[in-house]
Design a protein around this motif. Structure first.
Motif, PDB file in Angstrom:
ATOM      1  N   PRO A  14      -5.024   3.930  -8.483  1.00 29.40           N
ATOM      2  CA  PRO A  14      -3.900   4.551  -7.194  1.00 29.40           C
ATOM      3  C   PRO A  14      -5.082   4.770  -6.047  1.00 29.40           C
ATOM      4  N   VAL A  15      -3.933   4.972  -4.795  1.00 27.73           N
ATOM      5  CA  VAL A  15      -4.724   5.273  -3.528  1.00 27.73           C
ATOM      6  C   VAL A  15      -4.495   6.462  -2.789  1.00 27.73           C
ATOM      7  N   PRO A  16      -5.139   7.415  -2.500  1.00 33.27           N
ATOM      8  CA  PRO A  16      -5.418   8.302  -2.466  1.00 33.27           C
ATOM      9  C   PRO A  16      -3.855   8.179  -0.766  1.00 33.27           C
ATOM     10  N   LEU A  17      -3.312   9.387   0.027  1.00 32.70           N
ATOM     11  CA  LEU A  17      -2.325   9.274   1.111  1.00 32.70           C
ATOM     12  C   LEU A  17      -2.492  10.163   1.561  1.00 32.70           C
ATOM     13  N   SER A  18      -2.399   9.976   3.427  1.00 28.06           N
ATOM     14  CA  SER A  18      -2.465  10.943   4.207  1.00 28.06           C
ATOM     15  C   SER A  18      -1.267  11.360   5.013  1.00 28.06           C
ATOM     16  N   GLY A  19      -1.187  11.832   6.107  1.00 31.89           N
ATOM     17  CA  GLY A  19       0.149  12.382   7.005  1.00 31.89           C
ATOM     18  C   GLY A  19       1.741  12.655   5.869  1.00 31.89           C
ATOM     19  N   GLU A  20       2.517  11.009   7.202  1.00 39.52           N
ATOM     20  CA  GLU A  20       3.425  11.476   6.602  1.00 39.52           C
ATOM     21  C   GLU A  20       3.833  10.686   5.195  1.00 39.52           C
ATOM     22  N   LYS A  21       3.236  10.147   5.100  1.00 40.13           N
ATOM     23  CA  LYS A  21       3.802   9.835   3.614  1.00 40.13           C
ATOM     24  C   LYS A  21       2.532  10.436   2.979  1.00 40.13           C
ATOM     25  N   ALA A  22       1.131  11.576   2.257  1.00 39.20           N
ATOM     26  CA  ALA A  22       1.381  12.100   2.073  1.00 39.20           C
ATOM     27  C   ALA A  22       2.512  13.495   1.739  1.00 39.20           C
TER      28      ALA A  22
ATOM     29  N   LEU B 270      -1.918  19.430  -4.668  1.00 36.68           N
ATOM     30  CA  LEU B 270      -1.438  18.608  -5.300  1.00 36.68           C
ATOM     31  C   LEU B 270      -2.558  17.545  -4.127  1.00 36.68           C
ATOM     32  N   ILE B 271      -3.067  16.411  -4.460  1.00 35.47           N
ATOM     33  CA  ILE B 271      -3.505  15.078  -3.684  1.00 35.47           C
ATOM     34  C   ILE B 271      -2.214  13.974  -4.011  1.00 35.47           C
ATOM     35  N   PRO B 272      -1.082  13.620  -3.140  1.00 32.92           N
ATOM     36  CA  PRO B 272      -0.777  12.456  -3.311  1.00 32.92           C
ATOM     37  C   PRO B 272      -0.923  11.576  -3.459  1.00 32.92           C
ATOM     38  N   CYS B 273      -1.051  10.847  -4.117  1.00 28.96           N
ATOM     39  CA  CYS B 273      -1.535   8.973  -4.376  1.00 28.96           C
ATOM     40  C   CYS B 273       0.535   8.181  -4.375  1.00 28.96           C
ATOM     41  N   ARG B 274      -0.726   7.229  -3.962  1.00 26.64           N
ATOM     42  CA  ARG B 274       0.732   6.151  -4.435  1.00 26.64           C
ATOM     43  C   ARG B 274       0.182   5.317  -5.109  1.00 26.64           C
TER      44      ARG B 274
END
Length: 455
Positions: free
Chosen positions: A421-429, A411-415
């Motif tokens: 769609p905006v890919p996320l990293s760190g705590e949000k991901a 999974l590549i987390p996004c908002r």
């Protein structure tokens, strides 16, 4: 015997012969008439079917119309301002009877153009994540990398935004993600047309401009599922226009068509020496009339899964990898409906190697059934923005699959922002990954890089 008597007998025999000849002739004429009638009926019905199949292909890509969308507020997607702060809430209507579920024949569709080399304009993900590397499986020689995304529509507030910022706006944060894989698949939850007649009995009626498709294709979208509860929002003419525009821009489609055979047929593509079959079905259809029939345009429904199961079985004999995308479940619900797992298991039993779901507008969990991955809901991707925060959590579901049908999942987390769609990293991901893990089967774990596994 007197000569007069002999003549009478001859005359009588002659009359009998003539009567028999006339009777035989009449019977032959009747038979010939019936034969010609049957031939005529065959050609008339077959001709009608050919005409209905060819109407979309022969239409001009720039079909226009002046029909308005009844019950909408001029933004062609929602009835009024209040609808901007909530997602659709159409109730799922179970058809009284499933029309024409005779086993469809598979139809091979010419694969679209290969992925282009190079990248789109890369401004980098907002949260700093790298979306171009570290795939589900880095071994490419004997596998394919497939990206799956959720619901997409370019209507209403989304369309207004894209007209202002450009139709490439949805993909600016994604970099080369969809151009460096082997296949990208999404759910096109809108008719694409300048014409059509808006559905009168629906709260949310979508209509997207063909202007959105060139950038969708340029971003790397290869295949779209049309089996959903919006593709006929602008009637059959809107569906026909959609098929024409998709073909024009080289985007393949499945899940809807001009009849049952087309709607249930898989689309085949070849990548890295593998034949991949993709099929689309919907368990959410607003009206019985939306179901594709023998001579009726519409959607491939699975209220009765018999036709879908048959289509999957046929596809599994021709393809190395069979992928099923399904519109199902309950909107804004993270808990599965019974029919979701029942259908997913039936699809895998029939030969599917991967099952990807959409419709709830929120993420749902993962499951492995008989060694095959099921992603129950991919959430929104390019969509209007809701105050329901869960609808803003989404992900790109990336599968790496080998020729024997074995897949790894990442999974590549996004908002899901408005139209982007905006890919996320760190705590949000990490929060999204943990959320999906918690909703998944108890044996599923997802690591910090988004890689899912079954323990």
């Amino acid at each position: 015997m007197p000569p007069s008597r002999i003549e009478e007998r001859k005359a009588l025999k002659k009359k009998r012969r003539q009567s028999r000849i006339r009777a035989v002739t009449a019977i032959n004429l009747i038979l010939l008439f019936m034969i010609f009638a049957m031939i005529g009926y065959y050609y008339i019905t077959e001709g009608n079917e050919q005409i209905s199949r060819q109407m979309a292909a022969n239409s001009n890509a720039g079909v226009t119309g002046t029909d308005s969308d009844p019950g909408t507020s001029g933004n062609a997607s929602v009835p009024g301002p209040a609808a901007q702060v909530q997602q659709e809430s159409e109730m799922e209507t179970v058809p009284e009877a499933e029309p024409d579920t005779s086993a469809p024949e598979t139809v091979q569709t010419t694969p679209g153009p290969a992925k282009e080399e190079g990248v789109l304009e890369e401004t980098g993900p907002e949260e700093g994540s790298d979306t171009s590397g570290d795939s589900a499986d880095d071994t490419r020689s004997d596998s394919v990398i497939l990206n799956f995304v959720g619901d997409m529509q370019f209507s209403g507030k989304v369309e207004q935004l894209l007209q202002e910022k450009g139709y490439d706006y949805p993909y600016k944060r994604l970099g080369s993600l969809f151009k460096s894989d082997d296949l990208t698949v999404g759910n096109l939850e809108t008719p694409v047309t300048n014409g059509g007649t808006g559905a009168a009995n629906k709260t949310y009626v979508y209509k997207s401009s063909p202007d959105a498709l060139p950038e969708l294709a340029a971003a790397g979208m290869n295949v779209v599922n049309l089996a959903n509860n919006h593709i006929l929002d602008q009637g059959v003419s809107g569906l026909k226009d959609t098929l024409v525009h998709l073909r024009h821009y080289g985007i393949l489609y499945m899940g809807a068509g001009m009849n049952t055979k087309e709607a249930y047929a898989p689309v085949y593509v070849k990548r890295n020496g593998m034949t991949i079959a993709l099929l689309g079905f919907s368990r959410v259809i607003p009206e019985v009339s939306w179901h594709a029939g023998a001579n009726r345009a519409g959607v491939a429904g699975v209220y009765d899964p018999a036709a879908a199961v048959q289509a999957i079985r046929k596809a599994s004999k021709k393809a190395d990898l069979v992928i099923v995308t399904t519109h199902w479940g309950k909107e804004r619900a993270s808990v599965l409906e019974d029919h979701q797992s029942e259908l997913a298991h039936a699809f895998i039993d029939a030969g599917a190697d991967l099952v990807i779901g959409s419709h709830p507008h929120v993420l749902q969990g993962l499951e492995i059934y008989k060694g095959k991955w099921i992603a129950y809901s991919t959430g929104n991707f390019i969509f209007s923005k809701s105050v329901t925060e869960a609808t803003q959590d989404t992900a790109v579901f990336q599968a790496s699959c080998t020729k024997d049908g074995a897949c790894a999942m990442k999974l590549i987390p996004c908002r899901a922002e408005l139209g982007q769609p905006v890919p996320l990293s760190g705590e949000k991901a990490a929060k999204i990954l943990k959320k999906v893990e918690n909703m998944s089967s108890s044996n599923i774990s997802i690591d910090s890089k988004g890689r899912a596994s079954a323990g």
